[in-house]
Scaffold this motif. Sequence first.
Motif, PDB file in Angstrom:
ATOM      1  N   GLY A   1      -1.072   1.057  -0.852  1.00 39.61           N
ATOM      2  CA  GLY A   1      -0.163   0.053  -1.391  1.00 39.61           C
ATOM      3  C   GLY A   1       0.139   0.271  -2.864  1.00 39.61           C
ATOM      4  O   GLY A   1       1.153  -0.198  -3.372  1.00 39.61           O
ATOM      5  N   PHE A   2      -0.728   0.992  -3.558  1.00 39.78           N
ATOM      6  CA  PHE A   2      -0.520   1.274  -4.977  1.00 39.78           C
ATOM      7  C   PHE A   2       0.469   2.421  -5.191  1.00 39.78           C
ATOM      8  O   PHE A   2       0.979   2.606  -6.289  1.00 39.78           O
ATOM      9  CB  PHE A   2      -1.842   1.644  -5.656  1.00 39.78           C
ATOM     10  N   ALA A   3       0.711   3.215  -4.152  1.00 44.91           N
ATOM     11  CA  ALA A   3       1.573   4.386  -4.284  1.00 44.91           C
ATOM     12  C   ALA A   3       3.008   3.975  -4.597  1.00 44.91           C
ATOM     13  O   ALA A   3       3.497   2.965  -4.110  1.00 44.91           O
ATOM     14  CB  ALA A   3       1.530   5.218  -3.007  1.00 44.91           C
ATOM     15  N   GLY A   4       3.630   4.757  -5.451  1.00 41.07           N
ATOM     16  CA  GLY A   4       5.026   4.522  -5.780  1.00 41.07           C
ATOM     17  C   GLY A   4       5.260   4.462  -7.271  1.00 41.07           C
ATOM     18  O   GLY A   4       4.399   4.796  -8.080  1.00 41.07           O
ATOM     19  N   SER A   5       6.445   4.025  -7.611  1.00 40.84           N
ATOM     20  CA  SER A   5       6.857   3.920  -9.008  1.00 40.84           C
ATOM     21  C   SER A   5       6.808   2.456  -9.439  1.00 40.84           C
ATOM     22  O   SER A   5       7.263   1.568  -8.709  1.00 40.84           O
ATOM     23  CB  SER A   5       8.288   4.464  -9.134  1.00 40.84           C
ATOM     24  N   TRP A   6       6.256   2.219 -10.633  1.00 40.70           N
ATOM     25  CA  TRP A   6       6.075   0.868 -11.170  1.00 40.70           C
ATOM     26  C   TRP A   6       6.660   0.791 -12.576  1.00 40.70           C
ATOM     27  O   TRP A   6       6.495   1.712 -13.369  1.00 40.70           O
ATOM     28  CB  TRP A   6       4.590   0.515 -11.234  1.00 40.70           C
ATOM     29  N   VAL A   7       7.344  -0.323 -12.872  1.00 41.17           N
ATOM     30  CA  VAL A   7       7.940  -0.548 -14.185  1.00 41.17           C
ATOM     31  C   VAL A   7       7.368  -1.850 -14.743  1.00 41.17           C
ATOM     32  O   VAL A   7       7.295  -2.852 -14.024  1.00 41.17           O
ATOM     33  CB  VAL A   7       9.481  -0.653 -14.072  1.00 41.17           C
ATOM     34  N   ASN A   8       6.982  -1.825 -16.028  1.00 46.04           N
ATOM     35  CA  ASN A   8       6.352  -3.014 -16.605  1.00 46.04           C
ATOM     36  C   ASN A   8       7.297  -4.213 -16.634  1.00 46.04           C
ATOM     37  O   ASN A   8       8.503  -4.068 -16.784  1.00 46.04           O
ATOM     38  CB  ASN A   8       5.790  -2.735 -18.002  1.00 46.04           C
TER      39      ASN A   8
ATOM     40  N   LEU B   1       7.358   1.075 -20.067  1.00 42.09           N
ATOM     41  CA  LEU B   1       6.333   1.899 -19.431  1.00 42.09           C
ATOM     42  C   LEU B   1       6.650   2.027 -17.949  1.00 42.09           C
ATOM     43  O   LEU B   1       6.851   1.029 -17.257  1.00 42.09           O
ATOM     44  CB  LEU B   1       4.955   1.263 -19.622  1.00 42.09           C
ATOM     45  N   ARG B   2       6.714   3.266 -17.490  1.00 42.69           N
ATOM     46  CA  ARG B   2       6.931   3.557 -16.067  1.00 42.69           C
ATOM     47  C   ARG B   2       5.729   4.359 -15.579  1.00 42.69           C
ATOM     48  O   ARG B   2       5.327   5.331 -16.212  1.00 42.69           O
ATOM     49  CB  ARG B   2       8.211   4.345 -15.858  1.00 42.69           C
ATOM     50  N   ILE B   3       5.166   3.926 -14.448  1.00 42.88           N
ATOM     51  CA  ILE B   3       3.990   4.565 -13.854  1.00 42.88           C
ATOM     52  C   ILE B   3       4.370   5.084 -12.472  1.00 42.88           C
ATOM     53  O   ILE B   3       5.007   4.378 -11.693  1.00 42.88           O
ATOM     54  CB  ILE B   3       2.832   3.547 -13.720  1.00 42.88           C
ATOM     55  N   GLN B   4       3.934   6.294 -12.165  1.00 39.11           N
ATOM     56  CA  GLN B   4       4.106   6.873 -10.832  1.00 39.11           C
ATOM     57  C   GLN B   4       2.709   7.173 -10.288  1.00 39.11           C
ATOM     58  O   GLN B   4       1.934   7.868 -10.946  1.00 39.11           O
ATOM     59  CB  GLN B   4       4.936   8.159 -10.908  1.00 39.11           C
ATOM     60  N   VAL B   5       2.397   6.630  -9.113  1.00 39.37           N
ATOM     61  CA  VAL B   5       1.081   6.811  -8.501  1.00 39.37           C
ATOM     62  C   VAL B   5       1.250   7.387  -7.108  1.00 39.37           C
ATOM     63  O   VAL B   5       2.064   6.891  -6.322  1.00 39.37           O
ATOM     64  CB  VAL B   5       0.309   5.472  -8.413  1.00 39.37           C
ATOM     65  N   THR B   6       0.493   8.439  -6.799  1.00 40.30           N
ATOM     66  CA  THR B   6       0.436   8.986  -5.450  1.00 40.30           C
ATOM     67  C   THR B   6      -1.029   9.217  -5.095  1.00 40.30           C
ATOM     68  O   THR B   6      -1.901   9.215  -5.978  1.00 40.30           O
ATOM     69  CB  THR B   6       1.222  10.308  -5.320  1.00 40.30           C
ATOM     70  N   PHE B   7      -1.282   9.407  -3.814  1.00 41.30           N
ATOM     71  CA  PHE B   7      -2.643   9.664  -3.344  1.00 41.30           C
ATOM     72  C   PHE B   7      -2.632  10.878  -2.443  1.00 41.30           C
ATOM     73  O   PHE B   7      -1.680  11.096  -1.691  1.00 41.30           O
ATOM     74  CB  PHE B   7      -3.183   8.457  -2.562  1.00 41.30           C
TER      75      PHE B   7
ATOM     76  N   ASP C   1      -5.342  13.696 -12.290  1.00 43.61           N
ATOM     77  CA  ASP C   1      -5.636  13.783 -10.855  1.00 43.61           C
ATOM     78  C   ASP C   1      -7.135  13.562 -10.761  1.00 43.61           C
ATOM     79  O   ASP C   1      -7.914  14.420 -11.155  1.00 43.61           O
ATOM     80  CB  ASP C   1      -5.224  15.155 -10.320  1.00 43.61           C
ATOM     81  N   ALA C   2      -7.530  12.402 -10.262  1.00 47.86           N
ATOM     82  CA  ALA C   2      -8.944  12.041 -10.247  1.00 47.86           C
ATOM     83  C   ALA C   2      -9.392  11.644  -8.848  1.00 47.86           C
ATOM     84  O   ALA C   2      -8.703  10.886  -8.161  1.00 47.86           O
ATOM     85  CB  ALA C   2      -9.206  10.875 -11.202  1.00 47.86           C
ATOM     86  N   VAL C   3     -10.539  12.157  -8.454  1.00 50.27           N
ATOM     87  CA  VAL C   3     -11.171  11.686  -7.229  1.00 50.27           C
ATOM     88  C   VAL C   3     -11.633  10.262  -7.506  1.00 50.27           C
ATOM     89  O   VAL C   3     -12.149   9.967  -8.586  1.00 50.27           O
ATOM     90  CB  VAL C   3     -12.361  12.593  -6.837  1.00 50.27           C
ATOM     91  N   MET C   4     -11.461   9.373  -6.550  1.00 54.37           N
ATOM     92  CA  MET C   4     -11.834   7.971  -6.755  1.00 54.37           C
ATOM     93  C   MET C   4     -13.319   7.771  -6.469  1.00 54.37           C
ATOM     94  O   MET C   4     -13.711   7.018  -5.574  1.00 54.37           O
ATOM     95  CB  MET C   4     -10.956   7.069  -5.887  1.00 54.37           C
ATOM     96  N   ASP C   5     -14.155   8.459  -7.258  1.00 49.35           N
ATOM     97  CA  ASP C   5     -15.599   8.396  -7.061  1.00 49.35           C
ATOM     98  C   ASP C   5     -16.352   7.886  -8.297  1.00 49.35           C
ATOM     99  O   ASP C   5     -17.568   7.934  -8.351  1.00 49.35           O
ATOM    100  CB  ASP C   5     -16.138   9.771  -6.659  1.00 49.35           C
ATOM    101  N   GLY C   6     -15.615   7.407  -9.305  1.00 47.21           N
ATOM    102  CA  GLY C   6     -16.249   6.864 -10.508  1.00 47.21           C
ATOM    103  C   GLY C   6     -16.753   7.912 -11.482  1.00 47.21           C
ATOM    104  O   GLY C   6     -17.336   7.576 -12.503  1.00 47.21           O
ATOM    105  N   LYS C   7     -16.506   9.190 -11.198  1.00 47.94           N
ATOM    106  CA  LYS C   7     -16.935  10.269 -12.091  1.00 47.94           C
ATOM    107  C   LYS C   7     -15.796  10.615 -13.042  1.00 47.94           C
ATOM    108  O   LYS C   7     -14.634  10.372 -12.744  1.00 47.94           O
ATOM    109  CB  LYS C   7     -17.348  11.494 -11.282  1.00 47.94           C
TER     110      LYS C   7
END
Length: 160
Positions: free
Chosen positions: A26-33, A52-58, A83-89
């Motif tokens: 659900g977070f994937a996509g383009s977001w504008v403040n 601010l424009r954010i682009q999120v993909t998984f 590009d981060a693994v969602m593992d808290g590292k």
Amino acid sequence: MKAIRTLCAIGLLGMASHALAAPPGGFAGSWVNDNIRSSWSDGNFPTGKMSLRIQVTFSQDHMIYHSVNDTAKGKPPMVIDFDAVMDGKPYPLTGSARYDTVRVRRLGDDQIELLELKGGDVIVGAIWQLKDNGKTLMRWGIGKSPEGKSKSYQEFFSRG
């Protein structure tokens, strides 16, 4: 007794499969403040000025982030990528003098924790949450300015 143990094992497997479920798409996509709904605790949110424009993909367990902040008119925009693994590292982050690494972890289907660090020091800590049936992204967090002063913020983004 054996039936109870079997049911418990099935329940634990179900919980484990939920923890390993697909990324929070659900977070994937383009977001504008959304300047109108956003605020900073110090009262200095640049209402009507922040851009601010954010682009999120998984990709599997990776969060791939790209943002362009061109709020400071007359200066080159700040472009941040990771590009981060969602593992808290910690994983490298590029494009900012304020941060050099990011740590991302999934808190639930509609929540992500994102920490931005410089030399191991947390500069920004944020919780991302989907609102309005996934139409709005809300970031709530605390950030430290280059001068070492902290402020909280609540920023809203619309799909764009």
